[in-house]
Design an enzyme around this catalytic site. Structure first.
Site, mmCIF file in Angstrom:
data_model
loop_
_atom_site.group_PDB
_atom_site.id
_atom_site.type_symbol
_atom_site.label_atom_id
_atom_site.label_comp_id
_atom_site.label_asym_id
_atom_site.label_seq_id
_atom_site.Cartn_x
_atom_site.Cartn_y
_atom_site.Cartn_z
ATOM 1 N N HIS A 82 0.833 -1.199 0.000
ATOM 2 C CA HIS A 82 0.000 0.000 0.000
ATOM 3 C C HIS A 82 0.866 1.246 0.000
ATOM 4 O O HIS A 82 2.064 1.186 0.323
ATOM 5 C CB HIS A 82 -0.925 0.020 1.226
ATOM 6 N N HIS B 275 5.224 6.432 -1.513
ATOM 7 C CA HIS B 275 5.837 5.216 -2.053
ATOM 8 C C HIS B 275 5.111 3.983 -1.522
ATOM 9 O O HIS B 275 4.381 4.060 -0.523
ATOM 10 C CB HIS B 275 7.315 5.141 -1.665
#
Length: 258
Positions: A117, A206
């Site tokens: 995620h 990220h």
């Protein structure tokens, strides 16, 4: 001053009870009250403690790959974070994880991140009674946020603040940072409202893919070119930003974007 002989008093009471018992008649025995039901009979078996009130847990890094908690696990504390799932490219990222682990096995022991995620908050602590109210505040804050289609591009090495773990991550393509920041801002406002830490400044969006114990930033940066080649074999890494999730312990809340 006279002393009171409590032993004698006790003996007398015992004798009186014995005497009373010896003169009871059958008629009197039939009038004896039935025993009252026990609490267990009335209320049923004792219920287990609710999850939020379980006993304190002793952290053992050996049970989770050597990871060390950033904060002590205490009764009533719920680890909480906000994120965007990377389900659109999950298969590609999992393939890269396997290849990277095999490639770097002689140099460093990597572990795959199980939950792929993009984080939109730090991991913070909420009390159990705050969770529903916090979720409603987040829902309201995100009501006007708009979703979009993005991509991940390249690789980057990160360490956590304590430098007890090192990560290999796929950053968000720079072309979508502004749109992601627009979603982050209302989340940061809710964090501030609840006196929680806001996201990192500057934000670095990220998806963490792999991790290892300790500060291995130098070693992994030396191997970054090899890892980039593995990732380039994959197709475009799509990230569908159409919903935001809130994770509180084992609870997961979803907020659909416009």
């Amino acid at each position: 001053m006279a002393l009171v002989d409590y032993a004698g008093s006790s003996t007398s009471a015992s004798e009186d009870e014995d005497s009373t018992e010896t003169i009871r008649t059958p008629a009197m025995s039939s009038l004896k009250r039935p025993a009252l039901p026990t609490a267990a009979a009335l209320l049923g078996p004792k219920k287990p403690k609710p999850e939020e009130f379980v006993e304190d847990v002793v952290d053992d890094p050996e049970l989770h790959g050597g990871r060390i908690r950033s904060f002590k696990h205490e009764r009533g504390n719920w680890a909480t974070y906000v994120y965007v799932p990377s389900t659109a490219c999950a298969d590609q990222l999992e393939e890269f994880q396997s290849e990277a682990i095999a490639r770097l096995e002689p140099h460093v022991e990597l572990q795959p991140n199980e939950s792929l995620h993009l984080s939109l908050s730090r991991t913070v602590v909420l009390q159990y009674h705050q969770i529903d109210e916090f979720s409603r505040s987040l829902q309201t804050a995100l009501n006007s946020s708009t979703g979009f289609a993005a991509t991940l591009r390249g690789l980057r090495i990160y360490t956590n603040e304590e430098r007890t773990r090192t990560f290999i991550a796929a950053p968000l393509d720079a072309a979508f940072v502004e749109k992601m920041t627009a979603i982050l801002q209302p989340i940061d406002r809710v964090m501030l409202e609840y006196r929680q830490q806001q996201f990192y400044d500057p934000a670095s969006f990220h998806v963490s893919l792999l991790w290892c114990v300790g500060d291995q930033e130098k070693v992994l940066n030396e191997k970054l070119k090899d890892l980039q080649e593995l990732l380039e074999d994959q197709d475009t890494l799509s990230l569908a930003v159409n919903e935001v999730h809130l994770k509180c312990g084992n609870k997961d809340f979803t907020y659909t974007l416009k």
